[in-house]
Design a protein around this motif. Structure first.
Motif, PDB file in Angstrom:
ATOM      1  N   GLY A  96       0.819  -1.210   0.000  1.00 57.84           N
ATOM      2  CA  GLY A  96       0.000   0.000   0.000  1.00 57.84           C
ATOM      3  C   GLY A  96       0.847   1.251   0.000  1.00 57.84           C
ATOM      4  N   ASP A  97       0.549   2.187   0.914  1.00 54.72           N
ATOM      5  CA  ASP A  97       1.309   3.432   0.990  1.00 54.72           C
ATOM      6  C   ASP A  97       2.733   3.231   1.492  1.00 54.72           C
ATOM      7  OD1 ASP A  97      -0.835   4.847   0.050  1.00 54.72           O
ATOM      8  OD2 ASP A  97      -1.565   5.440   2.037  1.00 54.72           O
ATOM      9  N   GLY A  98       3.031   2.024   1.962  1.00 54.70           N
ATOM     10  CA  GLY A  98       4.401   1.725   2.373  1.00 54.70           C
ATOM     11  C   GLY A  98       5.356   1.607   1.208  1.00 54.70           C
ATOM     12  N   LEU A  99       4.804   1.498  -0.007  1.00 51.69           N
ATOM     13  CA  LEU A  99       5.629   1.479  -1.218  1.00 51.69           C
ATOM     14  C   LEU A  99       5.700   2.895  -1.761  1.00 51.69           C
ATOM     15  CD1 LEU A  99       7.147  -0.142  -3.443  1.00 51.69           C
ATOM     16  CD2 LEU A  99       4.935  -0.336  -4.622  1.00 51.69           C
ATOM     17  N   ILE A 100       6.870   3.514  -1.672  1.00 50.62           N
ATOM     18  CA  ILE A 100       7.051   4.894  -2.136  1.00 50.62           C
ATOM     19  C   ILE A 100       7.343   4.940  -3.624  1.00 50.62           C
ATOM     20  CG2 ILE A 100       8.518   6.945  -1.938  1.00 50.62           C
ATOM     21  CD1 ILE A 100       8.933   6.193   0.996  1.00 50.62           C
ATOM     22  N   GLY A 101       8.142   4.007  -4.110  1.00 46.89           N
ATOM     23  CA  GLY A 101       8.500   4.015  -5.519  1.00 46.89           C
ATOM     24  C   GLY A 101       9.004   2.665  -5.982  1.00 46.89           C
ATOM     25  N   LEU A 102       8.825   2.385  -7.260  1.00 44.50           N
ATOM     26  CA  LEU A 102       9.357   1.181  -7.892  1.00 44.50           C
ATOM     27  C   LEU A 102      10.027   1.627  -9.186  1.00 44.50           C
ATOM     28  CD1 LEU A 102       9.634  -1.926  -8.022  1.00 44.50           C
ATOM     29  CD2 LEU A 102       7.431  -1.960  -9.239  1.00 44.50           C
ATOM     30  N   TYR A 103      11.301   1.264  -9.352  1.00 47.25           N
ATOM     31  CA  TYR A 103      12.107   1.794 -10.454  1.00 47.25           C
ATOM     32  C   TYR A 103      12.730   0.686 -11.281  1.00 47.25           C
ATOM     33  CZ  TYR A 103      11.315   6.008  -7.893  1.00 47.25           C
ATOM     34  OH  TYR A 103      10.677   7.046  -7.262  1.00 47.25           O
ATOM     35  N   LEU A 104      12.624   0.855 -12.585  1.00 47.10           N
ATOM     36  CA  LEU A 104      13.305  -0.031 -13.520  1.00 47.10           C
ATOM     37  C   LEU A 104      14.689   0.546 -13.771  1.00 47.10           C
ATOM     38  CD1 LEU A 104      12.985  -2.527 -15.391  1.00 47.10           C
ATOM     39  CD2 LEU A 104      12.253  -0.934 -17.191  1.00 47.10           C
ATOM     40  N   THR A 105      15.699  -0.314 -13.717  1.00 40.73           N
ATOM     41  CA  THR A 105      17.053   0.145 -13.956  1.00 40.73           C
ATOM     42  C   THR A 105      17.775  -0.928 -14.773  1.00 40.73           C
ATOM     43  OG1 THR A 105      19.057   1.010 -12.887  1.00 40.73           O
ATOM     44  CG2 THR A 105      17.918  -0.786 -11.761  1.00 40.73           C
TER      45      THR A 105
ATOM     46  N   LEU B 191      23.248   4.262  -8.005  1.00 38.42           N
ATOM     47  CA  LEU B 191      22.564   5.549  -7.903  1.00 38.42           C
ATOM     48  C   LEU B 191      22.773   6.383  -9.160  1.00 38.42           C
ATOM     49  CD1 LEU B 191      23.193   6.773  -4.216  1.00 38.42           C
ATOM     50  CD2 LEU B 191      21.051   5.916  -5.202  1.00 38.42           C
ATOM     51  N   TYR B 192      23.990   6.340  -9.677  1.00 33.08           N
ATOM     52  CA  TYR B 192      24.292   7.097 -10.890  1.00 33.08           C
ATOM     53  C   TYR B 192      23.479   6.578 -12.072  1.00 33.08           C
ATOM     54  CZ  TYR B 192      27.135   9.542 -14.392  1.00 33.08           C
ATOM     55  OH  TYR B 192      27.564  10.353 -15.414  1.00 33.08           O
ATOM     56  N   ALA B 193      23.383   5.263 -12.197  1.00 32.27           N
ATOM     57  CA  ALA B 193      22.602   4.677 -13.286  1.00 32.27           C
ATOM     58  C   ALA B 193      21.123   5.051 -13.160  1.00 32.27           C
ATOM     59  CB  ALA B 193      22.765   3.156 -13.287  1.00 32.27           C
ATOM     60  N   LEU B 194      20.600   5.037 -11.937  1.00 34.73           N
ATOM     61  CA  LEU B 194      19.212   5.442 -11.722  1.00 34.73           C
ATOM     62  C   LEU B 194      19.003   6.907 -12.082  1.00 34.73           C
ATOM     63  CD1 LEU B 194      18.469   3.586  -8.396  1.00 34.73           C
ATOM     64  CD2 LEU B 194      16.941   3.560 -10.380  1.00 34.73           C
ATOM     65  N   GLN B 195      19.924   7.733 -11.656  1.00 32.44           N
ATOM     66  CA  GLN B 195      19.856   9.165 -11.925  1.00 32.44           C
ATOM     67  C   GLN B 195      19.851   9.457 -13.422  1.00 32.44           C
ATOM     68  OE1 GLN B 195      22.742  11.799  -9.768  1.00 32.44           O
ATOM     69  NE2 GLN B 195      23.588  12.097 -11.806  1.00 32.44           N
ATOM     70  N   GLU B 196      20.702   8.758 -14.158  1.00 33.23           N
ATOM     71  CA  GLU B 196      20.871   9.039 -15.579  1.00 33.23           C
ATOM     72  C   GLU B 196      19.844   8.333 -16.464  1.00 33.23           C
ATOM     73  OE1 GLU B 196      23.254  11.255 -16.828  1.00 33.23           O
ATOM     74  OE2 GLU B 196      23.331  11.701 -14.675  1.00 33.23           O
ATOM     75  N   CYS B 197      19.422   7.130 -16.075  1.00 35.17           N
ATOM     76  CA  CYS B 197      18.608   6.323 -16.990  1.00 35.17           C
ATOM     77  C   CYS B 197      17.388   5.665 -16.353  1.00 35.17           C
ATOM     78  CB  CYS B 197      19.459   5.212 -17.611  1.00 35.17           C
ATOM     79  SG  CYS B 197      20.935   5.754 -18.472  1.00 35.17           S
ATOM     80  N   GLY B 198      17.278   5.687 -15.022  1.00 36.08           N
ATOM     81  CA  GLY B 198      16.206   4.956 -14.358  1.00 36.08           C
ATOM     82  C   GLY B 198      14.817   5.398 -14.787  1.00 36.08           C
ATOM     83  N   ILE B 199      13.868   4.470 -14.734  1.00 40.36           N
ATOM     84  CA  ILE B 199      12.479   4.733 -15.129  1.00 40.36           C
ATOM     85  C   ILE B 199      11.561   4.468 -13.946  1.00 40.36           C
ATOM     86  CG2 ILE B 199      10.593   4.005 -16.641  1.00 40.36           C
ATOM     87  CD1 ILE B 199      12.727   3.165 -18.688  1.00 40.36           C
ATOM     88  N   ALA B 200      10.732   5.454 -13.617  1.00 39.48           N
ATOM     89  CA  ALA B 200       9.774   5.299 -12.523  1.00 39.48           C
ATOM     90  C   ALA B 200       8.570   4.503 -13.005  1.00 39.48           C
ATOM     91  CB  ALA B 200       9.332   6.665 -12.007  1.00 39.48           C
ATOM     92  N   ILE B 201       8.326   3.365 -12.378  1.00 40.62           N
ATOM     93  CA  ILE B 201       7.110   2.591 -12.622  1.00 40.62           C
ATOM     94  C   ILE B 201       6.026   3.091 -11.669  1.00 40.62           C
ATOM     95  CG2 ILE B 201       6.076   0.296 -12.525  1.00 40.62           C
ATOM     96  CD1 ILE B 201       8.879  -0.832 -13.150  1.00 40.62           C
ATOM     97  N   ILE B 202       6.414   3.289 -10.427  1.00 42.74           N
ATOM     98  CA  ILE B 202       5.556   3.869  -9.387  1.00 42.74           C
ATOM     99  C   ILE B 202       6.386   4.923  -8.668  1.00 42.74           C
ATOM    100  CG2 ILE B 202       4.407   3.420  -7.168  1.00 42.74           C
ATOM    101  CD1 ILE B 202       3.826   0.590  -8.160  1.00 42.74           C
ATOM    102  N   GLY B 203       5.795   6.081  -8.354  1.00 47.16           N
ATOM    103  CA  GLY B 203       6.482   7.068  -7.543  1.00 47.16           C
ATOM    104  C   GLY B 203       7.102   8.203  -8.329  1.00 47.16           C
TER     105      GLY B 203
END
Length: 264
Positions: free
Chosen positions: A31-40, A132-144
């Motif tokens: 539920g609200d305990g999930l802040i974000g889900l990211y594809l990397t 973190l760098y890969a997320l910053q440059e290329c990551g995709i937000a699925i949720i959040g």
């Protein structure tokens, strides 16, 4: 703020199905305990190979998972593996708390990490900054929120320093280990291919300011350092599950070469 999954996020139907089940399952469980889900990983920077790549993700949660939640998350991953068997052991990711991403400093806490179909509790190593760098440059937000809105800023010098530490702390010890690429539950050929491509990215980072996929980095290494490493690098770049890789000695020699080039 994204709360739903785009079923056309990638060009691969079964990958999309696995991600949809992960997204929906975590939303239902946390539920609200999930802040974000990211594809990397390779799916986000055009380097994905159906025969060798994993589906890489990072989930950001409000607080540590309880024992009950952890069991439920483990059961979710098993269901996804049964429903989408190609990705049974190739869905790889971590569950980190909001506090852990409040700074770019490597967290002291362990986090639940799924790989090879199993969840274990691991502390991050030097890959923390690199991820973190890969997320910053290329990551995709699925949720959040979008990655740059939630993750701490990392620059290329942070990544170079982390890569150097990684060579010294994680890769150098393998040079004297006769079983360096023999780890229970892992394909030794996969580990050797991963090692070679990791060295290519470390070499590229030392001389360039832009983010590079494994494919781009390996091509740059071949162009920059001539034909000496071409066969090994090509073998690693084209490796797929079920294929053989170079010898342990060849891979270790390439690790030594990388250390020499960056002064580690």
């Amino acid at each position: 703020m994204k709360r739903g999954y785009n079923k056309e996020l990638t060009p691969y139907e079964d990958v999309n199905e696995a991600l949809a089940q992960l997204s929906g399952g975590l939303t239902k469980l946390l539920g609200d305990g999930l802040i974000g889900l990211y594809l990397t990983g390779s799916l986000t920077y055009g380097d994905f190979d159906l025969g060798s790549s994993d589906i890489d993700f990072l989930a950001v949660i409000r607080r540590e998972l309880s024992d009950e939640q952890l069991r439920a998350v483990g059961a979710l991953h098993k269901r996804i593996g049964r429903n989408v068997p190609t990705w049974d052991k190739r869905l790889e990711g971590s569950y980190v708390t909001k506090d852990m991403i409040s700074t770019k400093r490597r967290p002291d806490e362990k986090r639940p990490y799924i790989n090879g179909g199993k969840i274990n509790q691991y502390q991050y190593g030097n890959e923390w900054i690199i991820n973190l760098y890969a997320l910053q440059e290329c990551g995709i937000a699925i949720i959040g929120p979008e990655p740059r809105q939630i993750f701490p800023t990392v620059d290329i010098n942070d990544v170079r320093e982390a890569s150097k530490r990684d060579l010294i702390e994680d890769w150098q010890p393998k040079l004297d280990d006769p079983n360096a690429f023999e780890i229970e539950g892992y394909d030794s050929n996969h580990l050797k291919a991963y090692a070679v491509l990791t060295m290519c990215r470390i070499l590229h980072r030392a001389k360039n300011n832009d983010f590079a996929s494994k494919r781009v980095a390996s091509a740059w290494v071949e162009k920059t350092y001539g034909n000496h490493w071409s066969d090994l690098v090509n073998m690693a770049e084209g490796w797929q599950h079920g294929k053989a890789m170079g010898s342990d000695k060849e891979v270790k020699d390439f690790i030594k070469f990388t250390q020499e080039q960056i002064g580690a």
